[in-house]
Design an enzyme around this catalytic site. Structure first.
Site, PDB file in Angstrom:
ATOM      1  N   LYS A  22       0.839  -1.198   0.000  1.00 32.31           N
ATOM      2  CA  LYS A  22       0.000   0.000   0.000  1.00 32.31           C
ATOM      3  C   LYS A  22       0.872   1.245   0.000  1.00 32.31           C
ATOM      4  CE  LYS A  22      -1.808   1.401   3.897  1.00 32.31           C
ATOM      5  NZ  LYS A  22      -2.628   1.884   5.033  1.00 32.31           N
ATOM      6  N   SER A  23       1.884   1.262   0.869  1.00 30.58           N
ATOM      7  CA  SER A  23       2.730   2.448   1.011  1.00 30.58           C
ATOM      8  C   SER A  23       3.439   2.767  -0.294  1.00 30.58           C
ATOM      9  CB  SER A  23       3.786   2.213   2.091  1.00 30.58           C
ATOM     10  OG  SER A  23       3.150   1.875   3.288  1.00 30.58           O
ATOM     11  N   ASP A  49      -7.869   1.761  -0.608  1.00 33.11           N
ATOM     12  CA  ASP A  49      -6.981   2.914  -0.450  1.00 33.11           C
ATOM     13  C   ASP A  49      -6.309   3.342  -1.753  1.00 33.11           C
ATOM     14  OD1 ASP A  49      -7.729   2.900   2.144  1.00 33.11           O
ATOM     15  OD2 ASP A  49      -5.705   2.823   2.992  1.00 33.11           O
ATOM     16  N   ASN A  92     -10.798   6.570   3.880  1.00 31.25           N
ATOM     17  CA  ASN A  92     -10.056   6.548   5.142  1.00 31.25           C
ATOM     18  C   ASN A  92      -8.576   6.275   4.850  1.00 31.25           C
ATOM     19  OD1 ASN A  92      -9.584   6.687   7.851  1.00 31.25           O
ATOM     20  ND2 ASN A  92     -10.546   4.726   8.375  1.00 31.25           N
ATOM     21  N   ARG A 122      -8.895  11.999  12.261  1.00 31.28           N
ATOM     22  CA  ARG A 122      -7.457  11.689  12.189  1.00 31.28           C
ATOM     23  C   ARG A 122      -6.685  12.982  11.897  1.00 31.28           C
ATOM     24  NH1 ARG A 122      -6.626   6.576   8.374  1.00 31.28           N
ATOM     25  NH2 ARG A 122      -4.512   6.763   9.194  1.00 31.28           N
ATOM     26  N   ASP A 316       2.565  -0.788  12.153  1.00 30.41           N
ATOM     27  CA  ASP A 316       1.433  -1.542  11.595  1.00 30.41           C
ATOM     28  C   ASP A 316       1.577  -3.035  11.856  1.00 30.41           C
ATOM     29  OD1 ASP A 316       0.287   0.763  10.794  1.00 30.41           O
ATOM     30  OD2 ASP A 316       0.633   0.493   8.639  1.00 30.41           O
ATOM     31  N   GLU A 344      -6.614   3.974  11.796  1.00 32.93           N
ATOM     32  CA  GLU A 344      -7.989   3.739  11.351  1.00 32.93           C
ATOM     33  C   GLU A 344      -8.976   3.788  12.513  1.00 32.93           C
ATOM     34  OE1 GLU A 344      -5.349   2.710   9.995  1.00 32.93           O
ATOM     35  OE2 GLU A 344      -5.633   2.143   7.888  1.00 32.93           O
ATOM     36  N   HIS A 389      -8.995  -2.705   8.975  1.00 32.50           N
ATOM     37  CA  HIS A 389      -8.541  -3.913   8.293  1.00 32.50           C
ATOM     38  C   HIS A 389      -7.557  -4.724   9.118  1.00 32.50           C
ATOM     39  CE1 HIS A 389      -4.916  -1.521   6.583  1.00 32.50           C
ATOM     40  NE2 HIS A 389      -5.514  -0.794   7.475  1.00 32.50           N
ATOM     41  N   ARG A 390      -6.648  -4.038   9.807  1.00 31.81           N
ATOM     42  CA  ARG A 390      -5.604  -4.774  10.528  1.00 31.81           C
ATOM     43  C   ARG A 390      -6.148  -5.495  11.768  1.00 31.81           C
ATOM     44  NH1 ARG A 390      -1.591  -4.072   7.459  1.00 31.81           N
ATOM     45  NH2 ARG A 390      -1.239  -2.059   6.488  1.00 31.81           N
ATOM     46  N   LYS A 415      -9.736  -2.656   2.640  1.00 28.02           N
ATOM     47  CA  LYS A 415      -8.930  -1.431   2.637  1.00 28.02           C
ATOM     48  C   LYS A 415      -7.559  -1.691   2.024  1.00 28.02           C
ATOM     49  CE  LYS A 415      -8.031   2.537   5.536  1.00 28.02           C
ATOM     50  NZ  LYS A 415      -6.662   2.929   5.328  1.00 28.02           N
TER      51      LYS A 415
END
Ligand code: DC
Length: 650
Positions: A22-23, A49, A92, A122, A316, A344, A389-390, A415
């Site tokens: 993702k990053s 995302d 998000n 956030r 994460d 999140e 998600h995590r 996500k």
């Protein structure tokens, strides 16, 4: 789906191909958009995302062309965005809203930026403060310090260094670093606090360098971008696998025996989260690294060790450790993770609440959490996932510790990892392998066992039969190994209920024909045909479980299966069954083969299946033999179910 029930699972092993990072995906998309020239990105993450980022880029005038699965061509703007007025919804996605806000603020347009309600809680104040210092006109339209934002054109002054905080999120620094080359002027950023999550800044700098912009770095204190640097497309870029997503599978190997291998990250990775593997090693797990893969297995003695770790560098992936801690040999402490509070959801509170529901003793502070394992945990607890998600992904691991668990709102994994539970099932769902010779009754028995357990069913013989039939229909000689393997690799077969389809044509009866069976036995002897069908068979391993029937289910395709049965019967009994089947089917006597010919043919087929060099038909050491010579179907099903219950694979 409102919830997903995971049974208590015994073991995990196998290989997972990770989705794109993702990053890296979201940074790469933005840099490609700002660069001169077109960039082709491959293996991009396909998730909520990244979709948010792609949609926003299109809205501000960036050319985005899909090139096939997870591949895009981004036509760069060679500077600021051409679209000067846009209302952007960022869901998000922190990795999208923060960097994009900074680039928009330097683009000379009028933009509105908002997200889901949680996104509006956030923080983004440190970034806005940094942008305002150089003259950007960024205003809060809701609460001060938080999205939604409204951005107006402004004149920029970079004479003084930008002072920015780095203790809430490293994404603010990432956002400024990526945007500032748009000015073409020299820019200096100084940290006014300590910087957290430093490895994420390394990803940013690494990707900027690939687009031709160098940042001089003084420790983690001061960053200088010299004047006149512009982003230039490097042409083609591949996204590596997501290292945070890797954590769940590596932990699965450590908790569930393993080995579990993740492909897509390894020694060469630029993502800090690969260091999760080191943390797992601290817990006693056995970890092996390749250039592009990592593999984890349980400690030699099976017992994970307690830990006390500063996890600021892997915030994460650290959540995964909080669940692994449930199965450690003592209290575990996760330190320096304050950023969990602004993700999140408030992840410290969320993890503490859910771990306590299972029966663990949990203490928490502003930037730490401590988990004391309990001797046993409550089964079937419903885990709330807070649209995070995590949380959903890491609590699935509870099942591997032998604790059945319910995951509420499992869809929130979209996500970053829409196929997460399929991938998890592919290494953790229980498999019952039933092998044996032709006409041993295993097809019927395996199907009945699958029905009784509510499991998926794989008739692997049908795949070899389909390959033979498809080859015959395509005019391919069954002796031509490469040509038959090519047929197997793209076999257009589907199983719809009881029906078997080949390129949409119902071949349920056709594949049972004698010549197709003989052809299947021939093509099954080719190693490249077996290799071509391997992944397809492995893909049947899904929740809640799989009953797989064939010749090499226990020996080659699912060697990790916790239950293996070898069904056999004397050749005479099998020939007689086949003969009676033909009578039952109404085959007239004048075209019916003689019993002795069937027997002869069965013996030849057994010999061929047993003599081939790859995956020969044989009972593997850990399979239980069931001789069905004197058993009816009901008795055989009962015998197999007795083995299943005795082995307790779930
Ligand atoms: O089980 P069946 O009769 O439908 O299998 C057809 C042929 O396919 C059989 O001769 C052997 C081969 N086969 C195999 O080699 N490996 C499997 N896992 C299943 C079948």
């Amino acid at each position: 789906m409102n919830y997903l029930d995971l049974p208590a699972l015994k073991c995990a092993s196998g290989t997972v191909k990770l989705p794109g990072s993702k990053s890296i995906s979201n940074r790469m998309l933005l840099l490609a958009a700002l660069a001169s020239g077109a960039t082709e990105t491959r293996d991009l993450l396909d998730s909520d995302d990244t979709r948010v980022m792609l949609a926003a880029l299109k809205k501000v005038g960036v050319g985005v062309t899909a090139l096939g699965k997870n591949a895009y061509r981004i036509s760069g703007c060679a500077g600021v965005f051409p679209g000067k007025d846009a209302d952007l919804f960022m869901g998000n996605a922190g990795t999208a809203i923060r960097p994009l806000t900074a680039s928009l603020a330097l683009s000379g347009g009028h933009y509105q930026v908002s997200g889901v309600p949680r996104m509006h809680e956030r923080p983004i104040g440190d970034l806005v403060d940094g942008l305002r210092q150089i003259g950007c006109d960024v205003r809060y339209t809701g609460n001060d310090g938080f999205p939604p934002l409204e951005i107006f054109p402004a004149s920029i002054n970079l004479d003084a260094p930008i002072r920015v905080r780095g203790d809430v999120s490293s994404q603010f620094l990432t956002a400024l670093l990526m945007a500032l080359p748009l000015t073409g002027k020299q820019a200096v950023i100084e940290m006014s606090t300590e910087l957290i999550s430093k490895p994420y800044i390394e990803i940013t700098l690494n990707l900027m360098a690939r687009f031709g912009v160098k940042v001089e770095r003084d420790g983690w204190q001061r960053f200088t971008i010299s004047a006149g640097q512009r982003y230039r497309s490097p042409g083609l870029l591949h996204v590596e696998g997501d290292a945070s997503s890797a954590s769940y599978f590596l932990a699965a190997g450590a908790i569930g025996g393993g080995p579990v291998r993740v492909e897509g990250v390894g020694r060469q990775s630029i993502q800090g989260d690969v260091k999760f593997a080191d943390a797992l090693e601290t817990m006693g797990a056995r970890v092996v690294w390749g250039d592009n893969w990592i593999e984890a297995s349980a400690p030699a003695d099976g017992q994970l060790k307690a830990f006390d770790l500063d996890l600021n560098h892997i915030p994460d992936a650290a959540m995964t450790l909080a669940v692994a801690a449930l199965f450690a040999d003592g209290p575990c402490r996760l330190r320096n993770i304050a950023s969990w509070r602004v993700k999140e959801t408030d992840r410290i509170t969320a993890m503490a609440t859910e771990l306590r529901k299972l029966g663990a003793t949990v203490e928490e502070g502003e930037d730490w959490i401590a988990v004391s394992p309990a001797p046993t945990y409550l089964p079937n607890v419903a885990i709330d996932t807070y649209d995070d998600h995590r949380v959903a992904m890491c609590f699935a691991l509870t099942a591997l510790g032998g604790v059945p668990v319910r995951i509420n709102d499992p869809g929130c994994v979209a996500k970053t990892f829409p196929q997460y539970f399929d991938a998890f099932g592919a290494i953790a769902a229980p498999v019952i392998a039933i092998d044996g010779p032709s006409a041993s009754g295993k097809g019927t028995v395996a199907q009945r066992v699958a029905e009784a357990l509510g499991f998926h069913f794989l008739d692997s013989g049908a795949l070899y039969r389909l390959t033979a039939l498809a080859a015959l229909r395509a005019g391919v000689a069954l002796e031509d190994e490469p040509a038959v393997a090519a047929v197997a690799a793209v076999l257009p077969a589907e199983f719809v209920g009881e029906q078997v389809l080949l390129a949409g044509d119902d071949v349920t009866t056709a594949i049972r024909a004698e010549e197709v069976g003989v052809g299947a036995s021939k093509v099954a002897a080719f190693p490249s045909v077996r290799a071509a069908l391997f992944d397809r068979q492995r893909a049947y391993r899904r929740f809640p479980g799989l009953v797989a029937d064939g010749r090499d289910m226990g020996s080659v395709v699912f060697p990790e299966a916790p239950v293996k049965v070898f069904l056999t019967a004397s050749a005479a009994a099998r020939a007689e069954r086949r003969y009676n089947q033909l009578i039952d089917k109404g085959m007239p006597a004048n075209i019916r083969p003689l019993l002795q010919d069937i027997l002869q043919e069965l013996r030849e087929r057994d010999a061929r299946d047993a003599a081939r060099s790859v995956a020969p038909l044989k009972q593997c050491d850990d399979a239980e033999l069931v001789d069905t010579t004197l058993l009816g179907i009901e008795q055989t099903v009962a015998a197999v179910m007795e083995i299943v219950h005795r082995k307790r694979p779930f």
